[in-house]
Write an enzyme that holds these catalytic residues in place. Structure first.
Site, mmCIF file in Angstrom:
data_model
loop_
_atom_site.group_PDB
_atom_site.id
_atom_site.type_symbol
_atom_site.label_atom_id
_atom_site.label_comp_id
_atom_site.label_asym_id
_atom_site.label_seq_id
_atom_site.Cartn_x
_atom_site.Cartn_y
_atom_site.Cartn_z
ATOM 1 N N LYS A 1 26.811 -45.218 -17.405
ATOM 2 C CA LYS A 1 27.043 -43.778 -17.575
ATOM 3 C C LYS A 1 28.187 -43.356 -16.666
ATOM 4 O O LYS A 1 28.147 -43.597 -15.459
ATOM 5 C CB LYS A 1 25.756 -43.024 -17.195
ATOM 6 C CG LYS A 1 25.866 -41.535 -17.084
ATOM 7 C CD LYS A 1 26.248 -40.871 -18.375
ATOM 8 C CE LYS A 1 25.268 -41.177 -19.475
ATOM 9 N NZ LYS A 1 25.654 -40.684 -20.789
ATOM 10 N N ASN B 1 27.037 -39.886 -29.240
ATOM 11 C CA ASN B 1 25.819 -39.106 -29.429
ATOM 12 C C ASN B 1 26.128 -37.637 -29.142
ATOM 13 O O ASN B 1 25.236 -36.833 -28.942
ATOM 14 C CB ASN B 1 24.686 -39.580 -28.505
ATOM 15 C CG ASN B 1 24.987 -39.379 -27.037
ATOM 16 O OD1 ASN B 1 25.738 -40.154 -26.449
ATOM 17 N ND2 ASN B 1 24.415 -38.355 -26.431
ATOM 18 N N HIS C 1 20.543 -43.982 -28.742
ATOM 19 C CA HIS C 1 20.680 -43.161 -27.540
ATOM 20 C C HIS C 1 19.327 -42.988 -26.851
ATOM 21 O O HIS C 1 18.279 -43.129 -27.472
ATOM 22 C CB HIS C 1 21.230 -41.800 -27.975
ATOM 23 C CG HIS C 1 21.121 -40.731 -26.954
ATOM 24 N ND1 HIS C 1 20.108 -39.800 -26.954
ATOM 25 C CD2 HIS C 1 21.911 -40.440 -25.900
ATOM 26 C CE1 HIS C 1 20.286 -38.980 -25.931
ATOM 27 N NE2 HIS C 1 21.369 -39.338 -25.282
ATOM 28 N N SER C 2 19.368 -42.635 -25.566
ATOM 29 C CA SER C 2 18.109 -42.387 -24.845
ATOM 30 C C SER C 2 18.298 -41.317 -23.780
ATOM 31 O O SER C 2 19.377 -41.171 -23.212
ATOM 32 C CB SER C 2 17.670 -43.696 -24.188
ATOM 33 O OG SER C 2 16.837 -43.458 -23.084
ATOM 34 N N HIS D 1 16.244 -45.257 -20.853
ATOM 35 C CA HIS D 1 16.135 -44.837 -19.452
ATOM 36 C C HIS D 1 14.873 -45.409 -18.804
ATOM 37 O O HIS D 1 14.631 -45.154 -17.627
ATOM 38 C CB HIS D 1 16.008 -43.304 -19.380
ATOM 39 C CG HIS D 1 17.307 -42.563 -19.425
ATOM 40 N ND1 HIS D 1 17.738 -41.781 -18.379
ATOM 41 C CD2 HIS D 1 18.248 -42.452 -20.373
ATOM 42 C CE1 HIS D 1 18.891 -41.212 -18.695
ATOM 43 N NE2 HIS D 1 19.216 -41.597 -19.899
HETATM 44 O O1 GKR Z 1 20.328 -38.681 -18.524
HETATM 45 O O2 GKR Z 1 22.097 -38.224 -17.380
HETATM 46 C C1 GKR Z 1 21.558 -38.572 -18.412
HETATM 47 C C2 GKR Z 1 22.396 -38.925 -19.619
HETATM 48 O O3 GKR Z 1 23.698 -38.473 -19.449
HETATM 49 C C3 GKR Z 1 21.792 -38.354 -20.868
HETATM 50 O O4 GKR Z 1 21.537 -36.992 -20.711
HETATM 51 C C4 GKR Z 1 22.635 -38.553 -22.085
HETATM 52 O O5 GKR Z 1 22.077 -37.813 -23.131
HETATM 53 O O6 GKR Z 1 22.134 -40.892 -21.961
HETATM 54 C C5 GKR Z 1 22.727 -39.917 -22.626
HETATM 55 C C6 GKR Z 1 24.015 -40.263 -23.322
HETATM 56 O O7 GKR Z 1 24.145 -41.374 -23.792
HETATM 57 O O8 GKR Z 1 24.898 -39.417 -23.479
HETATM 58 MG MG MG Z 2 26.110 -40.914 -24.692
#
Ligand code: GKR
Ligand code: MG
Length: 443
Positions: A213, A290, A341-342, A370
């Site tokens: 990320k 996503n 996605h998660s 996650h």
């Molecule tokens: O949990 O910080 C997070 C992620 O950034 C999440 O909110 C995203 O929706 O994992 C996600 C993504 O692939 O964009």
């Molecule tokens: Mg993403």
């Protein structure tokens, strides 16, 4: 057979009816993970839904929780109670006919989804499929068309993070933890610390691919982390990277070029379908999303512009497991790839993801999850164990998981005590750095 009778006069099949709907908001311990929007709060909110039929069959599901989604769930009782859990098309239509006009949530600029009805229907659909499976004596995957793979591979989902475990500890460290429990508390703020996180997570779970990320530090810093991951794990470990749309088109092209022969795919380097299409044309690297193509309504434009090569499915955001199977077909028809996605989640969603992935032949990428970042669990038997980064598809009727009611009670109490009502990573970050602001486009 005794549960389903044909009423000859009305020609209506008298099946089971849902006569109880339990809506249980939970707070789940979550470490201080960083993203483009800020930092995760010490708890992530989830809501568990339990539907019970008139002959006492229970179906469960789990969705992202916030007070607005929970209010919509409460309202939806008007449609759900008395409904036949096999009549999902009717339930869906009734929900959207009745509440479509008051849906104020939107997909928004943040990397998560604020639409309410799509979550509500997904919650109801998964719980109804769990009931259907129990009635038919078949696992959910069989209700989705049957099994395409016996086990489902996941990837190591790495995050920049502050030190800390989350939960009542907030950003403190639990000194008694060991193994991955200790490693997941350690800060990760530079390439070396990201590599250490990857090693610890892959050792514990056996993942064979990695997602990082991004969107947290300047692009050159994050690109260095990807390059160090490649140098450390070699070309046989596929790498993905997701800056959650905070780069300009120019930045995305500049840094995307440096990643061309390194990444399996680059996820949402920039915002919006047009921007993504421009980046995609300039790079020799698959783009995934996503964030820019997130509903069936957006697919025609996503195909016309070719904003992405791969769509990340998510049954919570795409309206359930069966809609996600349809998404697989649409992607196949248009020559797009499909991944998963998660967001922070528990074992009920994890199992729903496994059934879904096992039923979609073209879901060929390792799934995001996650799950390693959570330590709580509400299913009987506790935390689900990965084997070489994979999970076997359950063969028991329904989802194959049941609730641990003591843990449900505990996490519901945590929800009441933590006073968090919705996800707000920016507000959490401002507690640490009052000057910090979310910028939809940052670099
Ligand atoms: O949990 O910080 C997070 C992620 O950034 C999440 O909110 C995203 O929706 O994992 C996600 C993504 O692939 O964009
Ligand atoms: Mg993403």
């Amino acid at each position: 057979m005794n549960r389903v009778m044909v009423n000859m006069r009305s020609k209506e099949i008298k099946g089971p009816r849902i006569n109880e709907m339990r809506i249980i908001p939970l707070a789940v311990t979550d470490p201080p993970l960083l993203n483009s929007v800020g930092v995760h709060a010490p708890y992530a909110l989830r809501t568990v839904i339990e539907l019970i039929t008139d002959d006492n069959i229970s179906g469960i599901s789990e969705i992202p929780g916030n007070t607005e989604i929970n209010t919509m769930l409460e309202k939806s009782r008007e449609v759900i109670l008395g409904a036949d859990p096999f009549q999902l098309n009717r339930i869906r239509k009734d929900l959207f006919d009745r509440y479509g006009a008051i849906e104020t949530g939107n997909r928004g600029e943040k990397p998560w989804d604020d639409r309410k009805l799509v979550h509500v229907y997904s919650a109801v659909e998964v719980a109804c499929l769990d009931i259907q499976g129990k009635i038919c004596g078949r696992p959910v995957v069989d209700l989705l068309g049957g099994i395409c793979r016996e086990s489902v591979p996941f990837s190591a989902y790495l995050f920049y993070k502050f030190e800390g475990a989350g939960g009542p500890l907030g950003y403190d460290i639990d000194p008694d933890a060991s193994g991955w429990d200790a490693a997941r508390q350690v800060a990760a703020r530079n390439p070396e610390e990201i590599v250490a996180q990857a090693r610890a997570m892959m050792k514990e779970f056996g993942f064979q691919s990695i997602k990082l990320k991004g969107g947290v530090y300047p692009p050159q810093e994050e690109v260095k982390a990807i390059i160090l991951l490649r140098e450390t794990f070699g070309p046989d470990v596929p790498l993905r990277f997701d800056p959650n749309g905070v780069w300009t088109v120019e930045t995305a092209i500049k840094y995307g070029k440096q990643l061309e022969n390194i990444l399996e795919y680059l996820e949402d380097p920039t915002r919006g379908q047009e921007g993504m299409a421009k980046v995609g044309r300039a790079l020799n690297l698959p783009l995934a999303t996503n964030m820019c193509t997130t509903s069936f309504e957006e697919i025609p434009e996503g195909v016309r512009l070719w904003s992405e090569d791969i769509i990340l499915s998510d049954h919570h955001f795409w309206g359930g497991l069966r809609e996600s199977v349809s998404l697989g077909k649409v992607c196949q028809a248009f020559g797009k790839g499909l991944s998963m996605h998660s967001n922070s989640h528990l074992g009920i969603s994890l199992m729903a993801m496994v059934h879904m992935a096992a039923a979609i032949p073209n879901l060929t990428y390792d799934l995001d999850t996650h799950y390693p970042w959570q330590s709580d669990e509400v299913i009987a038997g506790g935390r689900i164990k990965f084997d070489k980064g994979q999970l076997a598809v359950p063969r028991e009727p329904g989802l194959g998981v049941t609730l641990d009611h003591d843990m449900i009670k505990k996490l519901h109490n945590d929800y009441i005590n933590c006073k968090i009502t919705h996800r707000d990573d920016t507000a959490e970050m401002k507690k640490i750095d009052p000057d910090w602001e979310f910028q939809a486009v940052r670099w």
